[in-house]
Design a protein around this motif. Structure first.
Motif, PDB file in Angstrom:
ATOM      1  N   GLU A 430       2.348  15.296  77.755  1.00  0.00           N
ATOM      2  CA  GLU A 430       1.773  14.400  77.143  1.00  0.00           C
ATOM      3  C   GLU A 430       1.389  12.968  77.609  1.00  0.00           C
ATOM      4  O   GLU A 430       2.256  12.407  78.228  1.00  0.00           O
ATOM      5  CB  GLU A 430       2.338  14.379  75.722  1.00  0.00           C
ATOM      6  N   GLY A 431       0.078  12.692  77.494  1.00  0.00           N
ATOM      7  CA  GLY A 431      -0.092  11.466  78.067  1.00  0.00           C
ATOM      8  C   GLY A 431      -0.521  11.371  79.641  1.00  0.00           C
ATOM      9  O   GLY A 431      -0.961  10.405  80.092  1.00  0.00           O
ATOM     10  N   GLN A 432      -0.248  12.628  80.199  1.00  0.00           N
ATOM     11  CA  GLN A 432      -0.449  12.442  81.687  1.00  0.00           C
ATOM     12  C   GLN A 432      -1.393  13.690  81.986  1.00  0.00           C
ATOM     13  O   GLN A 432      -1.731  13.900  83.132  1.00  0.00           O
ATOM     14  CB  GLN A 432       0.822  12.627  82.435  1.00  0.00           C
ATOM     15  N   GLY A 433      -2.032  14.322  81.097  1.00  0.00           N
ATOM     16  CA  GLY A 433      -2.987  15.233  81.731  1.00  0.00           C
ATOM     17  C   GLY A 433      -2.691  16.757  81.762  1.00  0.00           C
ATOM     18  O   GLY A 433      -1.383  17.117  81.489  1.00  0.00           O
ATOM     19  N   THR A 434      -3.531  17.468  82.022  1.00  0.00           N
ATOM     20  CA  THR A 434      -3.257  18.906  82.069  1.00  0.00           C
ATOM     21  C   THR A 434      -3.809  19.510  83.747  1.00  0.00           C
ATOM     22  O   THR A 434      -4.856  19.033  83.908  1.00  0.00           O
ATOM     23  CB  THR A 434      -3.786  19.735  80.998  1.00  0.00           C
ATOM     24  N   THR A 435      -3.110  20.515  84.262  1.00  0.00           N
ATOM     25  CA  THR A 435      -3.575  21.134  85.385  1.00  0.00           C
ATOM     26  C   THR A 435      -3.400  22.602  85.021  1.00  0.00           C
ATOM     27  O   THR A 435      -2.395  23.181  84.869  1.00  0.00           O
ATOM     28  CB  THR A 435      -2.661  20.816  86.492  1.00  0.00           C
ATOM     29  N   ILE A 436      -4.420  23.279  85.154  1.00  0.00           N
ATOM     30  CA  ILE A 436      -4.623  24.735  85.062  1.00  0.00           C
ATOM     31  C   ILE A 436      -5.051  25.408  86.416  1.00  0.00           C
ATOM     32  O   ILE A 436      -5.919  25.046  86.920  1.00  0.00           O
ATOM     33  CB  ILE A 436      -5.487  25.467  83.997  1.00  0.00           C
ATOM     34  N   THR A 437      -4.182  26.426  86.944  1.00  0.00           N
ATOM     35  CA  THR A 437      -4.355  26.691  88.237  1.00  0.00           C
ATOM     36  C   THR A 437      -4.525  28.378  88.154  1.00  0.00           C
ATOM     37  O   THR A 437      -3.794  29.032  87.368  1.00  0.00           O
ATOM     38  CB  THR A 437      -3.006  26.458  89.191  1.00  0.00           C
ATOM     39  N   LEU A 438      -5.513  28.866  88.950  1.00  0.00           N
ATOM     40  CA  LEU A 438      -5.750  30.148  89.246  1.00  0.00           C
ATOM     41  C   LEU A 438      -5.324  30.833  90.618  1.00  0.00           C
ATOM     42  O   LEU A 438      -5.653  29.938  91.493  1.00  0.00           O
ATOM     43  CB  LEU A 438      -7.325  30.575  88.902  1.00  0.00           C
TER      44      LEU A 438
END
Length: 586
Positions: A430-438
């Motif tokens: 929360e508050g730090q973003g999201t990273t989605i990795t394939l």
């Protein structure tokens, strides 16, 4: 619960398992015990008239065989109450114990070594009975009391010297104490057996409940799929008509304010169509009709192309578009489906990132390529991270703002990754973003051959005869307006019989058939009837139905399938394709 007629009570379950154990043990015991009985009869025959031990041996062996036969039948005789079958087992155990106890009648005439042998034999049989009866109190006592209960008395009253008298008394006490310990061991064995059956019973109950819950979940999922398919179909029908009319208007020479209205209608229609297409994508993936078209792909070049496509949308939101994509990383996959995954992830990142950046990165490690979409947005709470890949689930969108989509993008991403064998990992705070990795498996497949550009063709359709088969009049009217604007000759039908009759009369160049017609008829059947009447005719199915079974049916038929609402460019392209490149002057 039992899957068929309901579960039996735990007591019934335990007794049934006991009967099965008795039947199994009865098949193993007779040979070994029979051999011991022969030895006993031989030893007794040294001191008694031979006919006495011989008669006893025959009777003991007969009881052994009868017991073996009856115990083997008891588990299957389910028409008899379990309590009655257990009573039969108790009676058989008692008779068997009586026959074994009769051997002690020879005790007074035996020598001390022979008495010791008889004692060990009786105590050994009593010990083994703990396991063969699972320690069931009634069955075990029915055997041990007549078989070994008198053993301490035989030792106590055996004749002998004074010194032998103390020995006999000690042996009598030891035999009694051992029998008492065996009864305690039998109780423990029965408790353990009962608990193990209870555990198996509860495990089976839980497994049945889980199967029932899974069946309910599957039914609910199928009901959801049917609902989505029905809702999508009912929405696509009028939207398809609107799209046809808007497309027909766009072909006319309209200027000024009227042109703005037509363009706005076109944009709204396209936006709604895209949202319905997400429902269609879910149905296609669930139906298993999406076949990956794998080829050699340079992931770095693909990510650069995706960055170029999405850069304007990222910067329109005041965000910085970051790209880190080395070229030369090759794999074997479907580039169109991977780009669809990246597009969904990037669009999601743009929606939920108020400031900062959206970064597209590529790295390699351990024969794997890792494509990541990173944002500096609000992040996802840990409690909701497992849910964001479910259909229609959206974080922080209780008002269902349509600008934020339907909540299907990540669900489509999960399905596509599973289809392509791509791993999917999400890190968010929360508050730090999201990273989605394939995670994409790599293959060294050599240099990439550049794709040859295909020349664009423009198709004209003046004078083309198109037979439209649809059971809704509004759709046929919309198609008439659009096709006549394109210069086509329009012929309509609403049923298989009418379509076949019109086809014989006009011999159409192309057939556009709705997938689902009234009265249980289908566009596939209509096309088959036309082909039977006039021969092969280029045909296209047009449907608003997204039910998986319908999609599979169309896929098996091998007929091109378009989904309502059909855009003007798509209709023009498909007409040109099915005509085999037939061109007419615009």
């Amino acid at each position: 619960m039992n899957e068929t007629a309901g579960a039996r009570a735990p007591r019934e379950e335990i007794q049934q398992r006991l009967l099965e154990l008795l039947a199994e043990q009865s098949r193993r015991v007779p040979i070994a015990v029979g051999c011991l009985l022969v030895v006993v009869a031989f030893m007794a025959g040294q001191h008694l008239p031979p006919w006495i031990p011989a008669l006893w041996l025959v009777a003991a062996l007969a009881v052994l065989l009868v017991r073996w036969r009856w115990l083997g039948l008891l588990p299957a005789r389910t028409q008899v109450p379990t309590r009655e079958r257990v009573r039969t087992a108790v009676l058989l155990s008692f008779v068997n114990g009586c026959m074994h106890g009769l051997m002690l009648c020879a005790f007074p005439v035996l020598s001390d070594p022979e008495r010791s042998f008889f004692t060990l034999l009786i105590l050994g049989l009593s010990t083994g009975a703990v396991g063969t009866t699972a320690g069931h109190r009634r069955i075990y006592l029915a055997y041990i009391l007549p078989a070994a209960g008198t053993l301490p008395l035989w030792w106590l009253f055996a004749s002998g010297t004074a010194a032998a008298g103390w020995t006999n008394l000690s042996l009598a006490l030891l035999a009694g104490l051992y029998l008492w310990l065996l009864v305690g061991l039998a109780d423990n064995a029965w408790r353990t057996f009962s608990e193990s059956v209870q555990i198996r019973f509860q495990d089976r109950e839980m497994a049945a409940q889980l199967r029932a819950a899974l069946a309910q979940a599957n039914q609910a999922n199928q009901a959801k799929t049917r609902f989505l398919a029905a809702a999508s179909h009912d929405l696509r029908q009028p939207l398809h008509t609107i799209g046809l009319l808007v497309a027909a208007l766009s072909l006319r020479p309209i200027e000024g304010r009227d042109r703005e209205v037509v363009d706005l209608l076109s944009q709204v229609t396209v936006a709604l169509s895209e949202q319905l297409d997400q429902l269609l994508d879910i149905s296609k993936l669930d139906a298993g009709v999406v076949e990956p078209d794998k080829k050699i792909v340079d992931l770095g070049e693909m990510l650069r192309m995706h960055h170029a496509e999405m850069r304007a949308a990222i910067e329109e939101q005041g965000l910085r578009a970051v790209l880190d994509a080395p070229v030369g990383v090759r794999c074997w996959t479907d580039p169109a489906l991977v780009l669809r995954v990246l597009r969904n992830l990037t669009e999601n990142a743009i929606k939920f990132t108020p400031q900062g950046q959206v970064a597209l990165r590529l790295r390699t490690a351990d024969r794997m390529a890792f494509l990541s979409v990173e944002d500096t947005g609000r992040g996802i709470p840990p409690s909701e991270q497992a849910m964001v890949f479910e259909e229609f689930y959206q974080v922080d969108n209780p008002e269902r703002d349509r600008a934020k989509g339907l909540g299907l993008g990540l669900s489509i991403v999960r399905r596509l990754c599973k289809l392509l064998g791509i791993t999917l990992e999400m890190r968010s705070a929360e508050g730090q973003g999201t990273t989605i990795t394939l995670g994409v498996p790599l293959d060294s497949l050599g240099a990439l051959a550049p794709a040859e550009p295909q020349p664009l063709r423009r198709h004209g359709f003046a004078g083309l005869t198109v037979l439209v088969i649809d059971d809704e009049r509004s759709v046929r009217m919309g198609m008439r307006v659009l096709l006549e604007e394109l210069g086509c000759r329009f012929v309509e039908a609403s049923s298989i019989e009418e379509a076949t009759r019109e086809a014989r009369a006009v011999r159409p160049d192309v057939v556009l058939a709705d997938m689902r017609l009234r009265n249980g008829e289908s566009g596939i059947a209509a096309i088959s009837s036309i082909v039977a009447a006039i021969g092969d005719t280029p045909s296209v199915l047009v449907t608003g139905d997204t039910a998986p079974d319908r999609l599979q049916e169309a896929n098996r038929a091998g007929i091109t399938l378009l989904h309502k609402p059909v855009s003007l460019p798509l209709l023009q392209a498909e007409l040109g394709r099915v005509l085999g490149g037939r061109d007419a002057a615009p």
